[in-house]
Write a protein that holds these residues in place. Structure first.
Motif, PDB file in Angstrom:
ATOM      1  N   LEU A  81      -5.318   0.850  -4.988  1.00  0.00           N
ATOM      2  CA  LEU A  81      -4.815   0.563  -3.645  1.00  0.00           C
ATOM      3  C   LEU A  81      -5.173  -0.841  -3.181  1.00  0.00           C
ATOM      4  O   LEU A  81      -4.350  -1.540  -2.573  1.00  0.00           O
ATOM      5  CB  LEU A  81      -5.370   1.604  -2.664  1.00  0.00           C
ATOM      6  N   ARG A 126       3.562  -0.363 -10.737  1.00  0.00           N
ATOM      7  CA  ARG A 126       2.544   0.132  -9.816  1.00  0.00           C
ATOM      8  C   ARG A 126       1.210  -0.539 -10.117  1.00  0.00           C
ATOM      9  O   ARG A 126       0.776  -0.611 -11.265  1.00  0.00           O
ATOM     10  CB  ARG A 126       2.407   1.651  -9.971  1.00  0.00           C
ATOM     11  N   ALA A 172       0.828  -1.211   0.000  1.00  0.00           N
ATOM     12  CA  ALA A 172       0.000   0.000   0.000  1.00  0.00           C
ATOM     13  C   ALA A 172       0.859   1.256   0.000  1.00  0.00           C
ATOM     14  O   ALA A 172       0.567   2.225  -0.722  1.00  0.00           O
ATOM     15  CB  ALA A 172      -0.919  -0.017   1.217  1.00  0.00           C
ATOM     16  N   HIS A 212       2.218   1.886  -3.421  1.00  0.00           N
ATOM     17  CA  HIS A 212       1.187   2.407  -4.330  1.00  0.00           C
ATOM     18  C   HIS A 212       0.930   3.892  -4.061  1.00  0.00           C
ATOM     19  O   HIS A 212       0.707   4.671  -5.005  1.00  0.00           O
ATOM     20  CB  HIS A 212      -0.115   1.617  -4.158  1.00  0.00           C
ATOM     21  N   LEU A 213       0.974   4.295  -2.804  1.00  0.00           N
ATOM     22  CA  LEU A 213       0.744   5.694  -2.434  1.00  0.00           C
ATOM     23  C   LEU A 213       1.982   6.558  -2.640  1.00  0.00           C
ATOM     24  O   LEU A 213       1.982   7.740  -2.273  1.00  0.00           O
ATOM     25  CB  LEU A 213       0.292   5.766  -0.973  1.00  0.00           C
ATOM     26  N   ARG A 214       3.033   5.957  -3.183  1.00  0.00           N
ATOM     27  CA  ARG A 214       4.297   6.642  -3.509  1.00  0.00           C
ATOM     28  C   ARG A 214       5.033   7.163  -2.266  1.00  0.00           C
ATOM     29  O   ARG A 214       5.888   8.048  -2.364  1.00  0.00           O
ATOM     30  CB  ARG A 214       4.048   7.799  -4.479  1.00  0.00           C
TER      31      ARG A 214
END
Length: 429
Positions: A253, A249, A119, A122-124
């Motif tokens: 989420l 990526r 997670a 994915h949220l960088r």
């Protein structure tokens, strides 16, 4: 600063000297890497142990990790029920714990942390910190952008760190490949952090903060040891280049959490497999050594305990003294550190917890230094994993990777010990 703190400080340079003795080219020593690499470690140690603001951050990080870990165990308690309760705990139904179980209480947290890491990627959040530390390493020590990025990634992940530099692996120098392997084996992954915290939390209440700080100290230590054992004699293609992390990526989420959990399940299966296989082989080796040793004891009237752990303990004993561990505890800690090379750090952390809880260690510093020195995948099993995993991403370099494997394992082991020496330099209890 006590005499043992001074021994730990001097031990940093002794360990660097040992690495230089095993160098593939002793004439090549990158002084900038050596000075900046050791300097960065000392800065982290100073911040954590001495500066009041650093201590505050350390305690906050410890509480944060423990809080996250408590969330992680919610799933295991729901799935496994009473058997997932730690010793002395009681669940909502009033059922008490059945005792300690590595398989049902500690290891499953790997799945949770892998999902959480997915997670954060994915949220960088993770890519931001990976690039941040990569810039620090490349600018200060002037190593290539690709190897700096891979080492930085190893602060947070394990064998997956090679993925962030996948496009660059084919063109890397042998020294760069050696650094990547060393950093992989000389650090731990966030996915296994919770496991070690569970193993030691009862005996070292602030162990979560210590392991997080060890992760940051280990990264520059790995660079120092890798460049001493496998010095750079070529010109890296990404020298002075700011390399961006390469990763796939997920679409959203939820998918990143699901895929992260599945990756954690694979890792969990691998750890189960390695523990069963290597502990079984170790028991078989000890059986043979015990039989042969018994004959020698009978012939010569010796009273020697024959086991692989004992042999490795004597081998690591001088290096354990160099870490600043008192002689009264040195042999016991040396056995724990030595056995890590053939079993895994999971077994060693488990045995360290047993030493602490039984009162076998006389000095509290010994446990703290050992927890830092064990904070890495520096064992034979991970050698196969990292060489095989990296080789799968760059098949053309598999031969180079296999030749560098044992040198990288040596560098990673020394890097872990250097991390312990840095902790010993500042820790006073």
């Amino acid at each position: 600063m006590t005499a043992y703190n001074l021994v730990s400080f001097l031990g940093i340079f002794v360990l660097a000297g040992v690495a230089w003795l095993f160098s593939s080219n002793r004439k090549v020593v990158n002084k900038r890497v050596l000075l900046w690499g050791i300097g960065l470690q000392l800065l982290v140690g100073l911040f954590v142990f001495v500066i009041p603001a650093g201590t505050t951050v350390f305690l906050w990080v410890n509480k944060a990790v423990v809080a996250v870990l408590e969330s992680a165990t919610a799933g295991t308690r729901f799935v496994f029920g009473r058997v997932a309760l730690p010793p002395g705990a009681t669940n909502e139904a009033g059922e008490t714990s059945l005792g300690y179980s590595l398989a049902f209480q500690a290891l499953p947290t790997i799945i949770f942390f892998a999902a959480l890491l997915g997670a954060l990627y994915h949220l960088r959040v993770m890519p931001f910190f990976v690039r941040l530390f990569a810039r620090v390493f490349s600018k200060s020590m002037r190593i290539s952008g690709a190897e700096a990025l891979s080492v930085s990634s190893n602060i947070f992940v394990g064998v997956e760190s090679a993925l962030v530099v996948k496009p660059h692996l084919a063109g890397m120098t042998r020294s760069e490949l050696g650094t990547i392997l060393t950093a992989g084996m000389g650090t731990i992954a966030s996915t296994t952090l919770g496991l070690y915290v569970i193993l030691l939390q009862n005996d070292i209440p602030n162990i979560a903060g210590h392991l997080v700080s060890a992760s940051f100290i280990s990264a520059p230590a790995c660079i120092v040891m890798a460049k001493l054992v496998m010095p750079e004699t070529e010109t890296p293609l990404t020298l002075g280049v700011d390399v961006k992390p390469h990763y796939e990526r997920d679409e959203n989420l939820i998918m990143s959490i699901i895929n992260g959990a599945y990756e954690g399940l694979k890792l969990l299966g691998g750890i189960f497999t390695l523990l069963i296989a290597f502990l079984g082989i170790l028991a078989l080796l000890n059986l043979g050594l015990g039989w042969a040793g018994g004959l020698l004891n009978g012939l010569f009237g010796w009273h020697v305990g024959w086991s692989l752990e004992a042999f490795l303990g004597y081998l690591f004993y001088p290096l354990t003294l160099v870490l600043g561990i008192p002689p009264s505890d040195a042999l016991a800690i040396a056995k724990v550190i030595g056995e890590r090379t053939v079993t895994t750090e999971v077994v060693s952390y488990n045995h360290l917890a047993a030493l602490i809880s039984s009162g076998a260690l006389r000095d509290p510093r010994s446990a703290i230094i050992a927890s830092y020195a064990l904070c890495g995948f520096a064992h034979v099993a991970s050698l196969a994993i990292f060489v095989g995993g990296t080789g799968a991403l760059a098949p053309a370099r598999f031969r180079d990777l296999s030749r560098l494997g044992f040198r990288a394992l040596l560098a990673a082991t020394l890097a872990c010990l250097m991390t312990g020496a840095v902790a010993g330099t500042f820790y006073t209890g």
